[in-house]
Design a protein around this motif. Structure first.
Motif, PDB file in Angstrom:
ATOM      1  N   GLY A   1       1.027   5.637  -0.170  1.00 19.01           N
ATOM      2  CA  GLY A   1       0.240   6.782  -0.092  1.00 19.01           C
ATOM      3  C   GLY A   1       0.929   7.679   0.851  1.00 19.01           C
ATOM      4  O   GLY A   1       0.663   9.154   0.763  1.00 19.01           O
ATOM      5  N   HIS A   2       1.387   7.058   1.928  1.00 20.12           N
ATOM      6  CA  HIS A   2       2.113   7.993   3.049  1.00 20.12           C
ATOM      7  C   HIS A   2       3.460   8.770   2.538  1.00 20.12           C
ATOM      8  O   HIS A   2       4.091   8.358   1.391  1.00 20.12           O
ATOM      9  CB  HIS A   2       2.413   7.200   4.139  1.00 20.12           C
ATOM     10  CG  HIS A   2       1.306   6.988   4.970  1.00 20.12           C
ATOM     11  ND1 HIS A   2       0.580   8.224   5.725  1.00 20.12           N
ATOM     12  CD2 HIS A   2       0.581   5.938   5.415  1.00 20.12           C
ATOM     13  CE1 HIS A   2      -0.338   7.519   6.477  1.00 20.12           C
ATOM     14  NE2 HIS A   2      -0.376   6.425   6.345  1.00 20.12           N
TER      15      HIS A   2
ATOM     16  N   LEU B   1       0.844  -1.061   0.013  1.00 23.80           N
ATOM     17  CA  LEU B   1       0.044  -0.036   0.058  1.00 23.80           C
ATOM     18  C   LEU B   1       0.877   1.200   0.053  1.00 23.80           C
ATOM     19  O   LEU B   1       1.585   1.316   0.755  1.00 23.80           O
ATOM     20  CB  LEU B   1      -0.829   0.105   1.325  1.00 23.80           C
ATOM     21  CG  LEU B   1      -1.816  -1.168   1.523  1.00 23.80           C
ATOM     22  CD1 LEU B   1      -2.547  -1.058   2.924  1.00 23.80           C
ATOM     23  CD2 LEU B   1      -2.531  -1.447   0.118  1.00 23.80           C
TER      24      LEU B   1
ATOM     25  N   THR C   1      -8.085  10.201   3.885  1.00 26.18           N
ATOM     26  CA  THR C   1      -6.928  10.780   4.441  1.00 26.18           C
ATOM     27  C   THR C   1      -7.294  11.988   5.684  1.00 26.18           C
ATOM     28  O   THR C   1      -8.286  12.706   4.977  1.00 26.18           O
ATOM     29  CB  THR C   1      -6.104  11.496   3.577  1.00 26.18           C
ATOM     30  OG1 THR C   1      -5.494  10.335   2.818  1.00 26.18           O
ATOM     31  CG2 THR C   1      -4.794  11.970   4.374  1.00 26.18           C
TER      32      THR C   1
ATOM     33  N   LYS D   1      -6.795   0.044  -1.594  1.00 27.46           N
ATOM     34  CA  LYS D   1      -6.514   1.643  -1.852  1.00 27.46           C
ATOM     35  C   LYS D   1      -7.073   2.272  -0.837  1.00 27.46           C
ATOM     36  O   LYS D   1      -7.676   1.833   0.261  1.00 27.46           O
ATOM     37  CB  LYS D   1      -7.533   1.893  -3.159  1.00 27.46           C
ATOM     38  CG  LYS D   1      -8.955   1.872  -2.880  1.00 27.46           C
ATOM     39  CD  LYS D   1      -9.729   2.414  -4.074  1.00 27.46           C
ATOM     40  CE  LYS D   1     -11.233   2.536  -3.899  1.00 27.46           C
ATOM     41  NZ  LYS D   1     -11.882   2.821  -5.128  1.00 27.46           N
ATOM     42  N   CYS D   2      -6.489   3.520  -0.588  1.00 20.97           N
ATOM     43  CA  CYS D   2      -6.729   4.527   0.178  1.00 20.97           C
ATOM     44  C   CYS D   2      -8.157   5.117   0.234  1.00 20.97           C
ATOM     45  O   CYS D   2      -8.505   5.554  -1.001  1.00 20.97           O
ATOM     46  CB  CYS D   2      -5.794   5.628   0.521  1.00 20.97           C
ATOM     47  SG  CYS D   2      -6.148   6.836   1.669  1.00 20.97           S
ATOM     48  N   CYS D   3      -8.865   5.168   1.143  1.00 22.51           N
ATOM     49  CA  CYS D   3     -10.210   5.414   1.150  1.00 22.51           C
ATOM     50  C   CYS D   3     -10.484   6.878   1.697  1.00 22.51           C
ATOM     51  O   CYS D   3     -11.046   7.759   1.132  1.00 22.51           O
ATOM     52  CB  CYS D   3     -11.202   4.666   2.050  1.00 22.51           C
ATOM     53  SG  CYS D   3     -11.502   2.680   1.236  1.00 22.51           S
TER      54      CYS D   3
ATOM     55  N   SER E   1      -3.940   3.618   9.317  1.00 20.34           N
ATOM     56  CA  SER E   1      -2.336   4.034   9.438  1.00 20.34           C
ATOM     57  C   SER E   1      -1.955   5.492   9.938  1.00 20.34           C
ATOM     58  O   SER E   1      -2.748   6.323   9.545  1.00 20.34           O
ATOM     59  CB  SER E   1      -1.561   3.904   8.241  1.00 20.34           C
ATOM     60  OG  SER E   1      -2.143   4.517   7.162  1.00 20.34           O
TER      61      SER E   1
ATOM     62  N   TRP F   1     -10.925  -3.341   7.709  1.00 22.70           N
ATOM     63  CA  TRP F   1     -10.258  -2.030   7.032  1.00 22.70           C
ATOM     64  C   TRP F   1      -8.945  -1.710   7.952  1.00 22.70           C
ATOM     65  O   TRP F   1      -8.669  -2.256   9.139  1.00 22.70           O
ATOM     66  CB  TRP F   1     -11.056  -0.616   7.526  1.00 22.70           C
ATOM     67  CG  TRP F   1     -12.399  -0.955   6.851  1.00 22.70           C
ATOM     68  CD1 TRP F   1     -13.455  -1.694   7.215  1.00 22.70           C
ATOM     69  CD2 TRP F   1     -12.919  -0.231   5.569  1.00 22.70           C
ATOM     70  NE1 TRP F   1     -14.605  -1.505   6.204  1.00 22.70           N
ATOM     71  CE2 TRP F   1     -14.116  -0.591   5.274  1.00 22.70           C
ATOM     72  CE3 TRP F   1     -12.252   0.666   4.785  1.00 22.70           C
ATOM     73  CZ2 TRP F   1     -14.951   0.158   4.142  1.00 22.70           C
ATOM     74  CZ3 TRP F   1     -12.898   1.196   3.638  1.00 22.70           C
ATOM     75  CH2 TRP F   1     -14.206   0.599   3.274  1.00 22.70           C
TER      76      TRP F   1
ATOM     77  N   LYS G   1      -4.635   7.535   7.707  1.00 26.17           N
ATOM     78  CA  LYS G   1      -5.145   7.145   6.454  1.00 26.17           C
ATOM     79  C   LYS G   1      -5.929   5.856   6.890  1.00 26.17           C
ATOM     80  O   LYS G   1      -5.644   5.037   7.650  1.00 26.17           O
ATOM     81  CB  LYS G   1      -4.126   6.817   5.191  1.00 26.17           C
ATOM     82  CG  LYS G   1      -3.376   8.156   4.793  1.00 26.17           C
ATOM     83  CD  LYS G   1      -2.619   7.703   3.770  1.00 26.17           C
ATOM     84  CE  LYS G   1      -1.964   8.825   2.915  1.00 26.17           C
ATOM     85  NZ  LYS G   1      -2.871   9.968   2.315  1.00 26.17           N
ATOM     86  N   THR G   2      -7.076   5.757   5.887  1.00 25.34           N
ATOM     87  CA  THR G   2      -7.807   4.414   6.188  1.00 25.34           C
ATOM     88  C   THR G   2      -7.800   3.853   4.631  1.00 25.34           C
ATOM     89  O   THR G   2      -7.811   4.377   3.842  1.00 25.34           O
ATOM     90  CB  THR G   2      -9.441   4.570   6.533  1.00 25.34           C
ATOM     91  OG1 THR G   2     -10.091   5.360   5.492  1.00 25.34           O
ATOM     92  CG2 THR G   2      -9.571   5.466   7.791  1.00 25.34           C
ATOM     93  N   TRP G   3      -7.799   2.468   4.799  1.00 26.19           N
ATOM     94  CA  TRP G   3      -7.491   1.393   3.698  1.00 26.19           C
ATOM     95  C   TRP G   3      -8.410   0.358   3.450  1.00 26.19           C
ATOM     96  O   TRP G   3      -8.966  -0.143   4.338  1.00 26.19           O
ATOM     97  CB  TRP G   3      -6.128   1.028   3.536  1.00 26.19           C
ATOM     98  CG  TRP G   3      -4.946   1.941   3.809  1.00 26.19           C
ATOM     99  CD1 TRP G   3      -4.615   2.308   5.113  1.00 26.19           C
ATOM    100  CD2 TRP G   3      -4.235   2.520   2.793  1.00 26.19           C
ATOM    101  NE1 TRP G   3      -3.334   3.347   5.081  1.00 26.19           N
ATOM    102  CE2 TRP G   3      -3.082   3.575   3.670  1.00 26.19           C
ATOM    103  CE3 TRP G   3      -4.080   2.547   1.421  1.00 26.19           C
ATOM    104  CZ2 TRP G   3      -2.363   3.887   2.894  1.00 26.19           C
ATOM    105  CZ3 TRP G   3      -3.068   3.264   0.920  1.00 26.19           C
ATOM    106  CH2 TRP G   3      -2.115   3.924   1.456  1.00 26.19           C
TER     107      TRP G   3
END
Length: 321
Positions: free
Chosen positions: A264-265, A262, A306, A302-304, A286, A283, A294-296
């Motif tokens: 995104g960060h 994953l 932020t 995928k990231c849902c 992070s 879910w 973030k929630t994934w």
């Protein structure tokens, strides 16, 4: 003197620096443990008294023994810090007792360096701690037969890591304790044998640790970088790792293979927790040094969402049930 502590400085040899001999010195504190931490607090864990094993070897205090449990704290709170000490506090259930202030019950002083994380293992009445001294330690929590006094005794030291151990997570379904370290490994510990089940280098080369009792146990591939955060599902089939390389890696414990990454960060990932959702097995949430949470969606990978309400690093996440 520093409070009740006497400061000492001792010469323990010489150090060769650019051809010059300089004395090597060590500073330390001598004295009794104080109620307050002498350095930063790194971790907090809570154990419900109903999950603590009763020590039946102690004598009962008579017919009032059962009723005495109502006058004790409902939960024990363990607080660890950079002073290498774990302190246990009881918060009175009745605010009239001790003015509602917490009471220090005892301290645990086996680690030689910062205590970085604590994990509660309620179904086996254990508390686990990890430290910058490279060890994971297990502590057995117990109550006396009248439920009045709580204790925790040192049970075992788990050796496998070659660098700071930063994080612990407990897999309830398999009675497995996972520890992540700066040595680029994740180790799964069999709590019934207090032995390393397996430890696998981030290079993909698997190696067995001393004391492995189950050779068929799936290997765990650690991230290519230091492991700062972990999450493991209740069934002990999937593990998640977070590292300074900004990536969250997902591993299947049955095959020992990485199944997803994953992205995104923008900085180190400091904490991970799993949530069950409607229609979705899990879910992932992070927290990162990039100031975001973030929630994934693990099904879509995928990231849902932020959340960027913080103005500095986010170090920890908590779940209220």
């Amino acid at each position: 003197k520093v409070g009740k502590f006497a400061h000492r400085r001792r010469e323990i040899g010489t150090l060769d620096i650019k051809g010059k001999k300089k004395p090597r010195k060590v500073s330390y504190l001598v004295g009794h443990c104080s109620k307050e931490h002498r350095s930063s607090i790194t971790s907090i864990a809570c154990i419900c008294r109903s999950s603590i094993r009763t020590n039946t070897s102690d004598d009962s205090s008579g017919p009032d023994a059962a009723s005495s449990s109502t006058r004790t704290a409902r939960e024990l709170v363990f607080i660890a810090g950079r002073d290498a000490i774990i302190r246990c506090y009881a918060f009175p259930e009745d605010k009239a007792d001790s003015g509602g202030s917490p009471k220090l019950l005892f301290t645990l002083e086996e680690h030689l360096d910062w205590v970085n994380d604590l994990a509660v293992l309620p179904d086996v009445s254990l508390l686990a701690s990890c430290s910058s001294d490279g060890t994971v330690k297990l502590w057995e929590a117990a109550l006396d037969s009248n439920h009045r006094h709580s204790t925790a005794t040192f049970a075992h030291t788990l050796w496998a890591h070659s660098d700071y151990v930063k994080v612990l997570r407990y897999g309830r379904g398999g009675h497995v304790l996972a520890s992540g370290s700066l040595d680029h490994t994740v180790v799964l510990w069999d709590l019934h044998t207090a032995a390393a089940r397996c430890a696998v280098k981030g290079t993909g080369e698997s190696r067995s640790s001393a004391g492995v009792l189950h050779s068929t146990t799936a290997s765990v591939l650690a991230t290519a970088g230091s492991v700062y955060s972990l999450a493991i599902d209740d069934e002990c089939t999937t593990i998640f790792t977070g590292s300074p390389d900004k990536l969250i890696r997902i591993y299947d414990l049955r095959s020992g293979q990485r199944v997803a990454t994953l992205r995104g960060h923008r900085d180190n990932i400091r904490d991970l927790i799993l949530l069950r959702g409607d229609g979705n097995p899990y879910w992932l949430v992070s927290a990162s040094t990039d100031h975001t949470v973030k929630t994934w969606d693990l099904r879509a990978q995928k990231c849902c969402a932020t959340f960027a309400m913080h103005h500095d690093s986010v170090w920890s996440l908590g779940l209220f049930r």
